[in-house]
Write an enzyme that holds these catalytic residues in place. Structure first.
Site, short mmCIF file in Angstrom:
data_model
loop_
_atom_site.label_atom_id
_atom_site.label_comp_id
_atom_site.label_asym_id
_atom_site.label_seq_id
_atom_site.Cartn_x
_atom_site.Cartn_y
_atom_site.Cartn_z
N HIS A 19 0.85 -1.18 0.00
CA HIS A 19 0.00 0.00 0.00
C HIS A 19 0.89 1.23 0.00
CE1 HIS A 19 -2.96 -2.99 1.29
NE2 HIS A 19 -3.83 -2.20 0.71
N HIS A 26 -3.48 -6.86 -5.87
CA HIS A 26 -3.54 -7.89 -4.84
C HIS A 26 -5.00 -8.24 -4.53
CE1 HIS A 26 -3.46 -4.00 -2.70
NE2 HIS A 26 -4.22 -4.59 -1.79
N CYS A 61 -14.00 -4.01 4.53
CA CYS A 61 -13.10 -4.49 3.48
C CYS A 61 -11.91 -5.15 4.15
CB CYS A 61 -12.60 -3.33 2.62
SG CYS A 61 -13.90 -2.46 1.74
N HIS A 63 -8.34 -8.19 3.48
CA HIS A 63 -7.52 -9.08 2.67
C HIS A 63 -7.55 -10.47 3.29
CE1 HIS A 63 -5.85 -4.99 2.30
NE2 HIS A 63 -5.71 -5.32 1.02
N GLU A 81 -13.41 -6.00 13.12
CA GLU A 81 -13.68 -4.58 12.93
C GLU A 81 -15.00 -4.11 13.56
OE1 GLU A 81 -13.20 -3.02 8.99
OE2 GLU A 81 -11.40 -4.22 8.61
N TYR A 100 -10.40 -2.62 -8.99
CA TYR A 100 -10.29 -1.17 -9.10
C TYR A 100 -8.86 -0.72 -8.77
CZ TYR A 100 -10.05 -0.62 -4.07
OH TYR A 100 -9.63 -0.69 -2.76
N GLU A 110 -4.40 2.33 -4.07
CA GLU A 110 -5.07 1.06 -3.80
C GLU A 110 -5.27 0.39 -5.15
OE1 GLU A 110 -5.78 -0.99 -1.61
OE2 GLU A 110 -6.40 -0.05 0.25
N GLU A 112 -6.73 -3.30 -6.27
CA GLU A 112 -7.23 -4.56 -5.73
C GLU A 112 -8.14 -5.30 -6.69
OE1 GLU A 112 -7.12 -3.57 -0.98
OE2 GLU A 112 -9.05 -3.35 -2.00
N TRP A 157 -13.77 2.95 -4.11
CA TRP A 157 -14.18 1.60 -4.49
C TRP A 157 -15.69 1.44 -4.30
CZ3 TRP A 157 -10.82 2.74 -0.54
CH2 TRP A 157 -11.30 2.58 0.77
#
Length: 189
Positions: A19, A26, A61, A63, A81, A100, A110, A112, A157
């Site tokens: 990032h 990714h 959001c 990973h 979260e 995006y 970003e 992804e 996004w």
């Protein structure tokens, strides 16, 4: 997990190294949490986040960990979260190949491959201040119309995802899930 443009795994890298100004493509995910009334949960990113601090966005959001199925990563991040892990009733894949690239004013990128999920919950939200500054529930169509009209400031996004979700129908509780076989190769476990 680093991926090529076709969604094939290329290897892994620490989150902190992917990032920046030269962010490689990714694997990630986006999720939209709904209650039984069809309201969507919005979150304001914590002010100390590296990317888009203090910006309103979709529910959660994140990973996946290496070898982790995306739907499990969604539940893991919702638990961390928003304290929603036990409240999750269903996780449905909606947009399997969303991707995006967005650049912040300071040059951080970003980039992804980011499948999008709908999550149905039945329970209270307990935001983790390390990740989330604020939360609010909003009727889906009010939110979608606000995003499309530009009246709601939202993450880049999310701004791209909302029109694609609107195409699925006006009632988010009736959206038909996509097949997991439509996921990019790196996300199929």
């Amino acid at each position: 997990m680093l991926v090529d443009p076709e969604g094939r795994a290329l290897g892994t890298a620490p989150k902190t190294s992917v990032h920046g100004r030269e962010t490689p493509l990714h694997l990630a995910f986006s999720s939209y949490v709904f209650d039984r009334a069809g309201r969507v949960l919005l979150t304001k990113r914590a002010e100390h986040k590296i990317t888009w601090p203090g910006v309103w966005t979709n529910s959660c959001c994140g990973h996946p960990l290496p070898g982790e199925a995306l739907d499990r990563a969604v539940v893991r991040r919702l638990s961390y979260e928003l304290g929603l892990g036990l409240a999750v009733e269903r996780v449905d894949l909606l947009l399997p190949d969303f991707s995006y690239r967005a650049v912040m004013a300071n040059g951080i990128v970003e980039h992804e491959l980011c499948p999008v999920y709908r999550v149905m919950v039945n329970g209270p939200v307990a935001p983790n201040p390390e990740e989330v500054g604020e939360t609010r529930w909003m009727p889906w169509m009010e939110f979608a119309e606000g995003v499309q009209s530009g009246l709601l400031a939202i993450s880049p996004w999310c701004r791209e995802q909302v029109p694609l979700l609107i195409k699925l129908g006006s009632d988010p509780l009736k959206w038909r899930p996509a097949s997991p076989s439509a996921l990019p190769p790196a996300a199929r476990l």
